[in-house]
Design an enzyme around this catalytic site. Sequence first.
Site, PDB file in Angstrom:
ATOM      1  N   ARG A  51      -6.200   6.616  -9.178  1.00  0.00           N
ATOM      2  CA  ARG A  51      -6.064   5.442  -8.319  1.00  0.00           C
ATOM      3  C   ARG A  51      -7.053   5.572  -7.172  1.00  0.00           C
ATOM      4  O   ARG A  51      -7.691   6.613  -7.005  1.00  0.00           O
ATOM      5  CB  ARG A  51      -4.616   5.189  -7.856  1.00  0.00           C
ATOM      6  CG  ARG A  51      -3.748   6.345  -7.586  1.00  0.00           C
ATOM      7  CD  ARG A  51      -4.137   7.181  -6.419  1.00  0.00           C
ATOM      8  NE  ARG A  51      -4.373   6.402  -5.222  1.00  0.00           N
ATOM      9  CZ  ARG A  51      -5.126   6.772  -4.203  1.00  0.00           C
ATOM     10  NH1 ARG A  51      -5.736   7.964  -4.214  1.00  0.00           N
ATOM     11  NH2 ARG A  51      -5.299   6.005  -3.150  1.00  0.00           N
ATOM     12  N   GLY A  52      -7.174   4.477  -6.398  1.00  0.00           N
ATOM     13  CA  GLY A  52      -8.235   4.406  -5.393  1.00  0.00           C
ATOM     14  C   GLY A  52      -9.397   3.666  -6.037  1.00  0.00           C
ATOM     15  O   GLY A  52      -9.803   3.990  -7.163  1.00  0.00           O
ATOM     16  N   ALA A  53      -9.921   2.657  -5.309  1.00  0.00           N
ATOM     17  CA  ALA A  53     -10.868   1.726  -5.931  1.00  0.00           C
ATOM     18  C   ALA A  53     -12.060   2.404  -6.630  1.00  0.00           C
ATOM     19  O   ALA A  53     -12.319   2.142  -7.809  1.00  0.00           O
ATOM     20  CB  ALA A  53     -11.332   0.711  -4.877  1.00  0.00           C
ATOM     21  N   ARG A  94      -5.681  -3.266 -13.802  1.00  0.00           N
ATOM     22  CA  ARG A  94      -5.245  -3.558 -12.423  1.00  0.00           C
ATOM     23  C   ARG A  94      -6.108  -4.716 -11.890  1.00  0.00           C
ATOM     24  O   ARG A  94      -7.304  -4.763 -12.185  1.00  0.00           O
ATOM     25  CB  ARG A  94      -5.386  -2.344 -11.490  1.00  0.00           C
ATOM     26  CG  ARG A  94      -4.419  -1.212 -11.810  1.00  0.00           C
ATOM     27  CD  ARG A  94      -4.391  -0.161 -10.712  1.00  0.00           C
ATOM     28  NE  ARG A  94      -3.590  -0.571  -9.564  1.00  0.00           N
ATOM     29  CZ  ARG A  94      -3.498   0.149  -8.451  1.00  0.00           C
ATOM     30  NH1 ARG A  94      -4.162   1.287  -8.326  1.00  0.00           N
ATOM     31  NH2 ARG A  94      -2.756  -0.272  -7.448  1.00  0.00           N
ATOM     32  N   GLN A 199       1.249   7.261  -1.174  1.00  0.00           N
ATOM     33  CA  GLN A 199      -0.088   7.867  -1.263  1.00  0.00           C
ATOM     34  C   GLN A 199      -0.427   8.638   0.014  1.00  0.00           C
ATOM     35  O   GLN A 199      -1.206   9.583  -0.024  1.00  0.00           O
ATOM     36  CB  GLN A 199      -1.157   6.779  -1.491  1.00  0.00           C
ATOM     37  CG  GLN A 199      -1.133   6.124  -2.859  1.00  0.00           C
ATOM     38  CD  GLN A 199      -0.310   4.867  -2.860  1.00  0.00           C
ATOM     39  OE1 GLN A 199       0.630   4.704  -2.079  1.00  0.00           O
ATOM     40  NE2 GLN A 199      -0.626   3.942  -3.756  1.00  0.00           N
ATOM     41  N   ASP A 240      -9.960  -2.221  -1.123  1.00  0.00           N
ATOM     42  CA  ASP A 240     -10.009  -2.480  -2.561  1.00  0.00           C
ATOM     43  C   ASP A 240     -10.893  -3.658  -2.909  1.00  0.00           C
ATOM     44  O   ASP A 240     -11.424  -3.750  -4.012  1.00  0.00           O
ATOM     45  CB  ASP A 240      -8.597  -2.698  -3.106  1.00  0.00           C
ATOM     46  CG  ASP A 240      -7.855  -1.381  -3.111  1.00  0.00           C
ATOM     47  OD1 ASP A 240      -7.331  -1.000  -2.039  1.00  0.00           O
ATOM     48  OD2 ASP A 240      -7.848  -0.701  -4.152  1.00  0.00           O
ATOM     49  N   ASN A 250      -6.503  -4.203   1.184  1.00  0.00           N
ATOM     50  CA  ASN A 250      -6.260  -2.750   1.085  1.00  0.00           C
ATOM     51  C   ASN A 250      -4.760  -2.550   0.923  1.00  0.00           C
ATOM     52  O   ASN A 250      -3.985  -3.519   0.908  1.00  0.00           O
ATOM     53  CB  ASN A 250      -6.815  -2.015   2.318  1.00  0.00           C
ATOM     54  CG  ASN A 250      -6.780  -0.502   2.134  1.00  0.00           C
ATOM     55  OD1 ASN A 250      -7.252   0.003   1.113  1.00  0.00           O
ATOM     56  ND2 ASN A 250      -6.228   0.224   3.083  1.00  0.00           N
ATOM     57  N   LYS A 251      -4.365  -1.305   0.808  1.00  0.00           N
ATOM     58  CA  LYS A 251      -2.964  -0.966   0.558  1.00  0.00           C
ATOM     59  C   LYS A 251      -2.014  -1.717   1.479  1.00  0.00           C
ATOM     60  O   LYS A 251      -2.281  -1.880   2.672  1.00  0.00           O
ATOM     61  CB  LYS A 251      -2.814   0.562   0.735  1.00  0.00           C
ATOM     62  CG  LYS A 251      -1.443   1.134   0.510  1.00  0.00           C
ATOM     63  CD  LYS A 251      -0.831   0.727  -0.819  1.00  0.00           C
ATOM     64  CE  LYS A 251      -1.701   1.053  -2.020  1.00  0.00           C
ATOM     65  NZ  LYS A 251      -1.233   0.342  -3.262  1.00  0.00           N
TER      66      LYS A 251
END
Length: 353
Positions: A51-53, A94, A199, A240, A250-251
């Site tokens: 995970r993470g762009a 995603r 996270q 993201d 973003n998150k």
Amino acid sequence: MTVAEKWVPSVRYRGNHLLILDQQQLPHHTVYLNVTTIEHVWDAISKLKVRGAPAIGIAAAFGLALWSNSEKEVDHSSFLSKLKKQRDYLASSRPTAVNLFWALDRVVASAERSASVEEAKKNIEAEALLIQEEDENTCRKIGEYALSLLQDGDAVMTICNAGAIATSKYGTALAPFHLAKEQGWNLSVYANETRPVLQGSRLTAWELQANDIDVTLITDNMAAHTLKTKNIKAVIVGCDRVAANGDTANKIGTFGLALQARALGIPFYVACPLSTLDLKTSSGEDIPIEERPEEEVTHLNGVRIAPEGIKVFNPAFDVTPAEYISAIITEKGIVSGNYQEALSTLKEDESIE
Ligand code: MRU
């Protein structure tokens, strides 16, 4: 020890298989999944094992390489059309991080520059490796620019994990902390735990602690109080997808932090590789926001923490309007003010190089 010495890569390509660091098992176990098929890659992305762009884009690019290495099609145009179907399949894993589509499209374009299946296969593998390699340099440059906004001794807040394991190396929002360590600075980091998937506590706290960086964990609802009382000099977050006008996905929880930072007069920075900049999306209104399974909210470590039958809303991201962003830090420099113009100039310069 620095991140270079303690580096735990998120994705390792081995030709006929991929090793993916299973981020769902952190911080307890550092386990690599042996991934042999494109379906495994899809599953690893959608279940947040990777995970993470930037890391999602890298994993997907290698997913196409895995598929291509085992594909038996000999006709060039049929190979390319099958490749595009695989591209669309991985693109469905995603919806929000634009790096996924950016990396997949780069790999497809590299195959389209071939005259035979053999050449296409070589191009696909080379492009995926290049995407991973470039990301390391990109992150280092973002870290250097971000560090120019900070001073030795500063305390900084972050959310989610935009670190080494979310990228090829160093991270984006966490890159300045890794670089500060290398040059002997003492920065301290306040990490929001980042409900619902944690996270911040599972990944950022683990990554920074493992690299001997001063990190303090807080729950998300402690952010405003911590910003106000702990002499925090800046908030720095990853992203993201950044729209053409600077609005940033973003998150979930990032927008709240931006509002709090504005209210308290603390600068709010977004660390953004140009691969996360999406000029085709004009504003945050048009960024698709992923909604994830309700169990992420109703359960913690498999234990139910909410009543049966409760209604749940679980957006994985939010959009911070550009007006709340003090500056966007890219590998080509820091931009602020008129994002629309500055971001399109940066992207144009990148395509000329
Ligand atoms: O759902 P996740 O864990 O993939 O969300 C990740 C983030 O929001 C990160 O901040 C972003 O992808 C940048 S990673 C360098």
